[in-house]
Design a protein around this motif. Sequence first.
Motif, PDB file in Angstrom:
ATOM      1  N   ARG A  29       0.838  -1.196   0.000  1.00 56.99           N
ATOM      2  CA  ARG A  29       0.000   0.000   0.000  1.00 56.99           C
ATOM      3  C   ARG A  29       0.875   1.249   0.000  1.00 56.99           C
ATOM      4  O   ARG A  29       1.840   1.329   0.752  1.00 56.99           O
ATOM      5  CB  ARG A  29      -0.896  -0.009   1.235  1.00 56.99           C
ATOM      6  CG  ARG A  29      -1.909   1.103   1.260  1.00 56.99           C
ATOM      7  CD  ARG A  29      -2.838   0.976   2.451  1.00 56.99           C
ATOM      8  NE  ARG A  29      -3.563  -0.273   2.462  1.00 56.99           N
ATOM      9  CZ  ARG A  29      -4.766  -0.463   1.930  1.00 56.99           C
ATOM     10  NH1 ARG A  29      -5.379   0.529   1.336  1.00 56.99           N
ATOM     11  NH2 ARG A  29      -5.361  -1.636   1.996  1.00 56.99           N
ATOM     12  N   VAL A  30       0.530   2.203  -0.850  1.00 58.34           N
ATOM     13  CA  VAL A  30       1.244   3.483  -0.923  1.00 58.34           C
ATOM     14  C   VAL A  30       0.219   4.580  -0.660  1.00 58.34           C
ATOM     15  O   VAL A  30      -0.696   4.779  -1.445  1.00 58.34           O
ATOM     16  CB  VAL A  30       1.894   3.687  -2.310  1.00 58.34           C
ATOM     17  CG1 VAL A  30       2.595   5.034  -2.362  1.00 58.34           C
ATOM     18  CG2 VAL A  30       2.860   2.555  -2.620  1.00 58.34           C
ATOM     19  N   SER A  31       0.404   5.267   0.434  1.00 62.01           N
ATOM     20  CA  SER A  31      -0.534   6.320   0.802  1.00 62.01           C
ATOM     21  C   SER A  31      -0.178   7.628   0.112  1.00 62.01           C
ATOM     22  O   SER A  31       0.987   7.954  -0.074  1.00 62.01           O
ATOM     23  CB  SER A  31      -0.529   6.535   2.312  1.00 62.01           C
ATOM     24  OG  SER A  31      -1.385   7.611   2.653  1.00 62.01           O
ATOM     25  N   TYR A  32      -1.221   8.360  -0.265  1.00 61.39           N
ATOM     26  CA  TYR A  32      -1.008   9.710  -0.788  1.00 61.39           C
ATOM     27  C   TYR A  32      -2.021  10.674  -0.183  1.00 61.39           C
ATOM     28  O   TYR A  32      -2.319  11.717  -0.743  1.00 61.39           O
ATOM     29  CB  TYR A  32      -1.028   9.737  -2.322  1.00 61.39           C
ATOM     30  CG  TYR A  32      -2.271   9.202  -2.994  1.00 61.39           C
ATOM     31  CD1 TYR A  32      -3.264  10.055  -3.442  1.00 61.39           C
ATOM     32  CD2 TYR A  32      -2.432   7.838  -3.205  1.00 61.39           C
ATOM     33  CE1 TYR A  32      -4.390   9.575  -4.085  1.00 61.39           C
ATOM     34  CE2 TYR A  32      -3.556   7.347  -3.847  1.00 61.39           C
ATOM     35  CZ  TYR A  32      -4.530   8.214  -4.281  1.00 61.39           C
ATOM     36  OH  TYR A  32      -5.655   7.731  -4.908  1.00 61.39           O
ATOM     37  N   ALA A  33      -2.472  10.329   1.011  1.00 66.93           N
ATOM     38  CA  ALA A  33      -3.440  11.176   1.719  1.00 66.93           C
ATOM     39  C   ALA A  33      -2.854  12.558   2.020  1.00 66.93           C
ATOM     40  O   ALA A  33      -3.597  13.536   2.109  1.00 66.93           O
ATOM     41  CB  ALA A  33      -3.887  10.501   3.009  1.00 66.93           C
ATOM     42  N   ASP A  34      -1.550  12.622   2.159  1.00 67.64           N
ATOM     43  CA  ASP A  34      -0.889  13.884   2.485  1.00 67.64           C
ATOM     44  C   ASP A  34      -0.461  14.669   1.247  1.00 67.64           C
ATOM     45  O   ASP A  34       0.191  15.702   1.366  1.00 67.64           O
ATOM     46  CB  ASP A  34       0.331  13.615   3.363  1.00 67.64           C
ATOM     47  CG  ASP A  34       1.359  12.717   2.684  1.00 67.64           C
ATOM     48  OD1 ASP A  34       0.950  11.804   1.926  1.00 67.64           O
ATOM     49  OD2 ASP A  34       2.566  12.919   2.905  1.00 67.64           O
ATOM     50  N   LEU A  35      -0.832  14.188   0.059  1.00 66.98           N
ATOM     51  CA  LEU A  35      -0.378  14.815  -1.181  1.00 66.98           C
ATOM     52  C   LEU A  35      -1.527  15.377  -2.004  1.00 66.98           C
ATOM     53  O   LEU A  35      -2.624  14.831  -2.001  1.00 66.98           O
ATOM     54  CB  LEU A  35       0.374  13.786  -2.042  1.00 66.98           C
ATOM     55  CG  LEU A  35       1.589  13.123  -1.416  1.00 66.98           C
ATOM     56  CD1 LEU A  35       2.138  12.060  -2.352  1.00 66.98           C
ATOM     57  CD2 LEU A  35       2.655  14.140  -1.053  1.00 66.98           C
ATOM     58  N   ASN A  36      -1.236  16.432  -2.730  1.00 68.75           N
ATOM     59  CA  ASN A  36      -2.147  16.989  -3.723  1.00 68.75           C
ATOM     60  C   ASN A  36      -1.533  16.639  -5.077  1.00 68.75           C
ATOM     61  O   ASN A  36      -0.568  17.274  -5.506  1.00 68.75           O
ATOM     62  CB  ASN A  36      -2.264  18.505  -3.551  1.00 68.75           C
ATOM     63  CG  ASN A  36      -3.037  19.165  -4.668  1.00 68.75           C
ATOM     64  OD1 ASN A  36      -3.510  18.520  -5.599  1.00 68.75           O
ATOM     65  ND2 ASN A  36      -3.165  20.479  -4.586  1.00 68.75           N
ATOM     66  N   LEU A  37      -2.059  15.619  -5.737  1.00 73.73           N
ATOM     67  CA  LEU A  37      -1.425  15.102  -6.951  1.00 73.73           C
ATOM     68  C   LEU A  37      -1.480  16.047  -8.144  1.00 73.73           C
ATOM     69  O   LEU A  37      -0.822  15.797  -9.148  1.00 73.73           O
ATOM     70  CB  LEU A  37      -2.021  13.735  -7.310  1.00 73.73           C
ATOM     71  CG  LEU A  37      -1.798  12.641  -6.273  1.00 73.73           C
ATOM     72  CD1 LEU A  37      -2.373  11.320  -6.757  1.00 73.73           C
ATOM     73  CD2 LEU A  37      -0.331  12.498  -5.904  1.00 73.73           C
ATOM     74  N   SER A  38      -2.209  17.136  -8.043  1.00 72.50           N
ATOM     75  CA  SER A  38      -2.186  18.134  -9.122  1.00 72.50           C
ATOM     76  C   SER A  38      -1.013  19.099  -8.952  1.00 72.50           C
ATOM     77  O   SER A  38      -0.682  19.840  -9.865  1.00 72.50           O
ATOM     78  CB  SER A  38      -3.511  18.895  -9.185  1.00 72.50           C
ATOM     79  OG  SER A  38      -3.717  19.613  -7.987  1.00 72.50           O
ATOM     80  N   ASN A  39      -0.370  19.061  -7.798  1.00 73.90           N
ATOM     81  CA  ASN A  39       0.818  19.862  -7.523  1.00 73.90           C
ATOM     82  C   ASN A  39       2.041  19.082  -8.013  1.00 73.90           C
ATOM     83  O   ASN A  39       2.244  17.941  -7.603  1.00 73.90           O
ATOM     84  CB  ASN A  39       0.906  20.116  -6.012  1.00 73.90           C
ATOM     85  CG  ASN A  39       2.170  20.824  -5.609  1.00 73.90           C
ATOM     86  OD1 ASN A  39       3.273  20.402  -5.932  1.00 73.90           O
ATOM     87  ND2 ASN A  39       2.007  21.884  -4.846  1.00 73.90           N
TER      88      ASN A  39
END
Length: 108
Positions: A29-39
């Motif tokens: 599992r790779v979390s990206y809850a802390d990321l804004n993927l449009s940035n």
Amino acid sequence: MQRSLIFVLASAAVLAFVAPATARETHARVSYADLNLSNPQDAQTMLDRISDTARQVCKVTGRDSLDAMVMQRDCTRETVARTVARLNSPTVTALYRGRSGVQYASLR
């Protein structure tokens, strides 16, 4: 809402290479809850996380041969490509295209 992506490794080449007793489907599992993927900076962080996790998932242990290194490299590349496609983030995809030189449409 928890945002994460799950890797599923079922690469026939790697599974065929690994001893049958240890051959298995691997999940990470790779979390990206802390990321804004449009940035772009956050998208790069996500791409780095995907790549790092793919290297861990695809690691071939107990073999130091050239064949093992090639299989690990190929597995990592395929896993990253499939994960980027599955994530479906335009910014991550654009960064991946620039890094790998691979056409995104050919990965489906």
